[in-house]
Design an enzyme around this catalytic site. Structure first.
Site, mmCIF file in Angstrom:
data_model
loop_
_atom_site.group_PDB
_atom_site.id
_atom_site.type_symbol
_atom_site.label_atom_id
_atom_site.label_comp_id
_atom_site.label_asym_id
_atom_site.label_seq_id
_atom_site.Cartn_x
_atom_site.Cartn_y
_atom_site.Cartn_z
ATOM 1 N N ASP A 7 10.936 1.239 0.926
ATOM 2 C CA ASP A 7 10.376 -0.103 1.152
ATOM 3 C C ASP A 7 8.844 -0.155 1.143
ATOM 4 O OD1 ASP A 7 10.683 1.433 3.552
ATOM 5 O OD2 ASP A 7 10.321 -0.336 4.764
ATOM 6 N N GLU A 17 12.458 1.027 6.169
ATOM 7 C CA GLU A 17 11.990 1.952 7.201
ATOM 8 C C GLU A 17 10.946 1.291 8.075
ATOM 9 O OE1 GLU A 17 9.722 4.384 9.533
ATOM 10 O OE2 GLU A 17 8.786 3.593 7.724
HETATM 11 ZN ZN ZN Z 1 4.505 3.006 7.194
HETATM 12 ZN ZN ZN Z 2 5.955 5.424 5.886
#
Ligand code: ZN
Ligand code: ZN
Length: 399
Positions: free
Chosen positions: A79, A137
């Site tokens: 991401d 994440e």
């Molecule tokens: Zn980061």
């Molecule tokens: Zn990262």
């Protein structure tokens, strides 16, 4: 003997092309549709059994070695961030307002490079490599939980159940050539809190007719700092930070409520328990003593990331072999930052390591999440070689 660094360097054009393509087309958490499509396509070319749509956009690829053996999960996050890019590079983001400012474009490219390297080495592999390309994440992106937790909920740790897990991060806090692989705790556990202090509004000139939530909130902010200074062993690392405070909208009016938000970071479980208990006692106790009502919403974002000793030693041995020129740092780089791979390492023994990626001479030294963040792409073959070596050795069981 296989020279994984040579292999990774031969594959550099492939890695770089992928990384720059991902960089130009960054996608926020749970929206990595284009990225996941490319990942799945590249894994299918390698004859892997591929599952897509895990935790919305996550991709899992299974690589079976020629001989039976353990299962090892290796995880790469995909991401980007809601940041407007200011690097000025030729392959800058085409999605204005979205940027790969943490290096996950590099992680995804490294993961696909490792897949190519290990696929070519299948004859030497004893066991199964479970490639995990994870969405979201950086946060929950509007969902209740983030990418790692959602992938676990959707079965990434089942059939086949991994025996070990490895993950990595390109690390711009350190120069290219530096490798950080430590046993024990490496990243903090993180909580997010929201506090609402409610009083009774009224004219500022008649304060005795009000219950002032701003005064109560101010005492709370100050007293919370006594947790780290008076309730925790000075040698333990703890952060308690109030980062948002909102209340009132007129100079002559005491408002009815104040809202605050912030974060708590800890490593040790018993320390965490103690900190959370004191946090609650202080917030509710002070609010009550000043006549206010209070509500506290505390949410665990990630547990602390703890590397299993044996697996960390294994990664260190792998680094000494394939990156013999590197500056291997085995001391824990304890950072109060959080990382959701910790949810995986809570279940499976493993190691999360760091690969230095800054280069002062090239001006590639902005910190993660900065609009000018960019890393030295030569860190990618180092990372891929180290991951391939660590996987191969772990499957053989010769640490
Ligand atoms: Zn980061
Ligand atoms: Zn990262």
């Amino acid at each position: 003997m296989t020279d994984f660094l040579n292999k990774a360097q031969e594959l550099f054009p492939y890695t770089q092309t992928l990384r720059r393509d991902f960089h130009q087309h960054p996608e926020l958490g749970f929206k990595e549709i284009r990225t996941a499509g490319i990942v799945a396509k590249e894994l299918i070319v390698l004859d892997m059994e591929v599952t897509t749509g895990v935790a919305k956009t996550g991709v899992i690829g299974l690589l079976e070695g020629a001989q039976p053996g353990p299962v090892i999960l290796i995880r790469f996050d995909m991401d980007a961030l809601p940041v407007t890019e200011e690097t000025g590079v030729s392959f800058a983001s085409k999605n204005t307002g979205t940027m790969h400012a943490c290096g996950h474009d590099g992680h995804t490219a490294i993961g696909l490079t490792v897949a190519k390297i290990l696929h070519a080495q299948r004859e030497n592999l004893s066991g199964t490599v479970k490639f995990v390309f994870q969405p979201a994440e950086e946060g929950t992106c509007g969902e209740e939980i983030g990418g790692a937790e959602m992938m676990i909920r959707e079965g990434v740790l089942d059939s086949p159940k991994p025996d070990y897990a490895l993950g990595l991060h390109l690390w711009n806090e350190k120069p290219l050539g530096w490798i950080g692989a430590a046993a024990g705790p490496v990243m903090a556990g993180a909580e997010e809190f929201k506090i609402t202090v409610a009083g009774v509004a009224g004219h500022a000139a008649i304060p005795d007719n009000t219950i002032d939530p701003i005064l109560a909130a101010s005492h709370i902010v100050t007293a919370l700092q006594s947790i780290t200074s008076r309730n925790v062993d000075p040698l333990e690392a703890v952060v308690v930070s109030v980062t948002m405070i909102h209340g009132g909208d007129a100079f002559n009016l005491i408002p009815s409520e104040v809202k605050m938000e912030g974060t708590i970071r800890t490593f040790d479980l018993s320390v965490r328990e103690n900190v959370l208990r004191r946090f609650d006692e202080i917030v509710t106790g002070i609010a009550k003593s000043m006549g206010c009502k209070v509500s506290v919403d505390l949410k665990q974002l990630t547990p602390a990331m703890i590397n299993a000793d044996q697996i960390a030693f294994h990664v260190q041995a792998s680094a000494r072999k394939v990156l013999s020129d590197s500056d291997l740092d085995t001391a824990s780089q304890l950072t109060m930052g959080a990382e959701d791979m910790a949810f995986i390492l809570e279940e499976i023994p493993g190691c999360y390591f760091f690969v230095g990626s800054a280069n002062d001479e090239k001006g590639l030294n902005y910190g993660h999440h900065h609009p000018k963040f960019n890393f030295d792409e030569q860190a990618m073959p180092c990372a891929a070689a180290l991951m391939a070596e660590a996987v191969t050795r772990l499957l053989k069981g010769n640490s």
